[in-house]
Design an enzyme around this catalytic site. Structure first.
Site, mmCIF file in Angstrom:
data_model
loop_
_atom_site.group_PDB
_atom_site.id
_atom_site.type_symbol
_atom_site.label_atom_id
_atom_site.label_comp_id
_atom_site.label_asym_id
_atom_site.label_seq_id
_atom_site.Cartn_x
_atom_site.Cartn_y
_atom_site.Cartn_z
ATOM 1 C CE1 TYR A 92 0.756 0.138 4.530
ATOM 2 C CE2 TYR A 92 -1.428 -0.366 4.872
ATOM 3 C CZ TYR A 92 -0.294 -0.286 5.299
ATOM 4 O OH TYR A 92 -0.067 -0.435 6.588
ATOM 5 C CD GLU A 93 0.290 6.147 1.492
ATOM 6 O OE1 GLU A 93 -0.583 5.720 1.961
ATOM 7 O OE2 GLU A 93 0.305 7.443 0.551
ATOM 8 N N GLY A 94 1.443 3.085 -2.395
ATOM 9 C CA GLY A 94 2.322 2.878 -3.621
ATOM 10 C C GLY A 94 2.995 1.566 -3.613
#
Lengths: 591, 591
Positions: free
Chosen positions: B434-436
């Site tokens: 997550y978060e890229g």
């Protein structure tokens, strides 16, 4: 949401094109022509795809359940297990004398990959039985074989291996389970065993436990250990089932994965057992099974990676996200498929080049076992002994890593259980641990296997790789593959020299590099497999036989492995040369 | 069965000895002397160890439950969350104008490590609120700040970030959620968002969702996206809670880990929302939060590795198995502790050298953010921007790898859920996604960050490492550390040159090496941190201050990192130089 497509074409390629099983001349291989192996693999693959695979996520979600001493396997497992038995798959490579099909072990292994990939937890039930039956076959009296093997080979009865106790896993010298000799020649077994895969379940009428225990007079440590046959249900003279034996399941473990396989605490409370093999020689008896058992776990490692890679490649072809940097490849769609992106391809190529190389190495190892067992070929036996810790340790470390990489291709969906990638990662994790944790494999390689035949066996392996490099150079299409493999071989030789020099005089230096050496060895072994596969594909291209696309892809994948995986060998060598000083520097309390 | 011991001594060492926060001269840092930071960390650590950690396995076992539109968090979460709020930890670094404590971000980060290590799933609820509050603080009108911030900073209300939709994660240009302007100046938001962490729960009276959506007139792709404040419960003029808004939870995901945090499908059905920041400038508004958010995820990666390492080291000291190769170290016991074995130590040293290096890098990054925000230091801002994808991508890849290595130390027990190691591995896995996803971090580094300030920023980083090498050489105790770090730096420079050369003319070559470059960069960054820590410890040894054992161990661990981790840089460079040919060779259907 996972699916399973049996890799028949690739298995056939390894068996026929690379290993040449139909013309290898091993006793009993005469019928193994391409049509026959294709027919066997296709039927095994159908069972994997249609019967086993649909139960994989069911097994994970439901797990096993213990109620009043009975372990219930997940819904559908019993019916699927019965199909495995009815098809004769449980005794594929077993001696026809006791009901087996007498097929080569290498064919059993190829089938095993598919059944393991489709449903690892379910396949473990018959896998454990296979191991126990092999031990009885190797060490049992004729009477014991007649009593136990036919029902184990047919799958009517299960089997297990009981080694670990709560306070001892790797160090079996600490074992406490006792065997007291009885007047009738049997033994009374008392103690507790843990982590017993398939220790109790509802798939079979009986379970034949092989139990390591200490009988009087054996002395301390593992030397005093003997191996016993301890059935769940006693067998009457006429072969019918009699009374329950004094063995029961204490609990089942809640594990990270392989939920569909019951991992049991087993309590032996004066259970009736019979010595298998020689008294106080239980450890050597177990160890004769080790090459097979560890090869089987290495297979689990790459089979789970194969399953993961199939899912990830399909997802990457299907999921639209972003645009190719060199221009849209799906201009009419809202975005390009993931597979246009180099970093996605990098992950997929890592998986593909590992899985196909590992498949080749495992089947190559299985063929050496066939040579050893069917031809008494001591050279083949020593070669597979040398490679066994590499197959187990390297293929399970990398298999897990590749399952994680396949999960990564899914982005956020990889983390959601419904998509199935989490299960593959969780299932694959155990293979690094059981049947000797991978650190133990590395110690076996460095501490025992390098010394095989006075060190000549590892030299023979180097010659094998060296001559493969020469073969590459001689083929214009493959010549560029030679240099990276030669470089990797040189690093392996340098590392081997380091261990030879340090092994006795600075053992901590040698042991500090053991895991790096196992990985270095693994990369060279896969490099050798890629050299052999590339040659087989080059020959097929020259001959105009087979599918050109398939062979082109094979050679391109070989190039990938040489260019992007073999550079790891430099890292491992540098770490090995760093020795043990920085590893041993800190006092225990400073960690 | 996991325990948690706050690493106060090591956090103090990084903050005071290495970073010198008490004398760094940044506005608002005047009070950050050693006693003050120790007092803050000790209190935060007490909460972590006594309140959050005991709920970690509870949260994993129970997970969240959705009933009639209400999400119930695991037992005890609400009471523990209330203690986080009462202690002021939710607003530690927030502006006192809106109820925060005004502490440095670097202190918030040090506290965050402990709270995340103790209970990642629980800590995420306040973590998401912190991110949403930061976005409102940066982009909101004064009226919006007064309306939303005080209750978010006190923890009375939660916050979320809503980006992902079923068909778009990384590629937000495919977004479908719509924002229709209303006559009262608000917007009507309609669409579905997925993977919304803390999207619905029973910890707070209200949840302030920040939602990316497309308002009319913005054009195609991400350019048309705007950011909206969409509360779960509407707020009356007087600040009291009013009617429910048109937002509801559709379902909660069944995930591999972080079970205690509700990951929600959120349905927006004409929900009332207010524009945050400029119309059609939602992406840049989100991106100003990105450095903080990604640093926070990098922190999760190493914090879970820290938790895992603590358990593994304790287990290795306690569990008796086998004998040291150089002679028994526990001759009166039945066996020696695991920690005598070099291969066990190798795994523990990998973890220790990573965790301490990552802690230093993350706090160093947080300090740059303090410089940027409190001093308007553009150089610091650019430096942390360059390092952000490395902190996020490298620390979460390695954090997961180290959690797996810690699990391996446990042997079979590592696979059993009761021991807690499986949970750490499963929890740590999400941080890579997550978060890229980490592949995106690598592309950000290669595609955007290398070009920062016309390429000057990366040169400035090289100078930083180069001068650290010179400092090492000037200290007799540390001189041997210089050469490996210089070698790693040279490889990073060579790789950077490769990207500069290929970036435009052969972009697939550059993109094929992006992940390897991120790892190469990460190793050099941790090497820099180890150089700085070793210098701080050497200075303390010279001055006779602090605990000698601690500083000796620090320098020995620096030696380990240089000798056994930096060799990975050779592998990464070789892979980068291999380019894209073998990665792009296969057609999509051949994978």
């Amino acid at each position: 949401m996972t699916s399973y497509t049996p890799p028949i074409q690739d298995l056939q390629f390894v068996l026929q094109d690379m290993l040449g099983v139909s013309a290898c001349g091993i006793t009993g291989f005469d019928d193994m022509d391409a049509d026959t192996t294709a027919a066997i693999l296709t039927e095994a693959g159908r069972l994997a795809a249609e019967v086993l695979a649909p139960l994989n996520q069911v097994g994970d979600a439901q797990g096993c359940r213990l109620e009043n001493g009975i372990v219930y396997t997940p819904e559908g497992f019993k019916a699927a297990y019965d199909q495995l038995c009815e098809g004769g798959w449980t005794g594929l490579d077993m001696d026809p004398e006791y009901g087996g099909q007498g097929m080569p072990y290498v064919i059993h292994t190829a089938v095993g990959e598919m059944h393991c990939a489709a449903n690892m937890a379910l396949n473990m039930y018959s896998g454990l039985t296979h191991g126990a039956a092999s031990a009885i076959y190797a060490h049992g009296t004729e009477d014991q074989k007649r009593t136990w093997l036919p029902n184990m080979i047919s799958g009517a009865w299960g089997g297990t291996m009981n080694l670990t106790e709560p306070h001892c896993g790797t160090d079996l010298g600490l074992m406490r389970t006792k065997a007291e000799p009885q007047e009738d020649g049997s033994y009374s077994i008392t103690g507790q065993k843990i982590f017993i895969s398939a220790g109790e379940h509802d798939l079979t009428d009986n379970i034949v436990h092989l139990v390591l225990a200490k009988a009087p007079g054996g002395g301390a440590g593992t030397k005093g250990v003997s191996l016993f046959i301890v059935p769940k249900v006693l067998v009457n003279e006429d072969g019918s089932l009699g009374a329950r034996n004094g063995v029961s399941v204490g609990s089942i473990e809640h594990k990270m994965g392989i939920h569909g396989n019951a991992t049991c605490v087993m309590n032996y409370d004066g259970a009736k057992g019979w010595l298998l093999g020689e008294l106080h020689r239980g450890m050597p008896a177990m160890f004769t099974m080790m090459n097979e058992a560890r090869l089987g776990v290495g297979l689990q490692g790459y089979a789970q990676a194969a399953l993961a890679h199939e899912q990830a490649a399909a997802y990457a072809r299907d999921r639209l996200q972003g645009r190719a940097v060199t221009g849209a490849e799906n201009p009419d769609g809202p975005a390009d498929p993931l597979i246009v992106h180099p970093d996605i391809r990098r992950m997929l190529m890592d998986q593909k080049s590992f899985v196909e190389g590992a498949r080749a190495l495992t089947l190559w190892g299985a063929l050496q076992l066939d040579r050893a067992h069917r031809e008494g070929d001591a050279e083949a036996e020593a070669l597979v002994s040398l490679l066994t810790p590499v197959i187990k340790g390297f293929l399970t470390d990398k298999g897990f890593e590749m399952a994680v990489a396949a999960q990564q291709v899914y982005g956020g969906h990889g983390y959601i259980e419904e998509w199935g990638m989490s299960q593959i990662v969780r299932d694959a994790r155990i293979a690094m641990i059981y049947e000797g944790a991978n650190g133990i494999q590395a110690l076996d390689l460095v501490g025992r296997k390098l010394a095989l035949n006075g060190g000549k066996q590892v030299m023979a392996f180097f010659e094998l790789v060296g001559s493969a490099c020469e073969d590459l150079r001689a083929d214009e299409r493959l010549a560029p593959l030679a240099e990276p493999l030669e470089g990797a071989l040189k690093r392996l030789q340098a590392a081997t020299g380091y261990f030879a020099e340090r092994g006795m005089k600075a053992p901590n230096d040698a042991l500090s590099g053991a895991t790096d050496y196992m990985h270095l060895f693994g990369h060279v072994a896969l490099g050798l497999m890629w050299a052999q596969m590339a040659r087989a594909s080059s020959a097929a291209l020259d001959a105009g036989t087979g599918a050109r696309d398939f062979h082109d892809a094979k050679i391109a994948t070989a190039r990938y492995y040489m260019a992007r995986q073999l550079p790891a060998t430099s890292m491992h060598l540098a770490r090995i040369h760093a020795g043990g000083e920085t590893i041993m520097a800190l006092p225990a309390e400073a960690f």
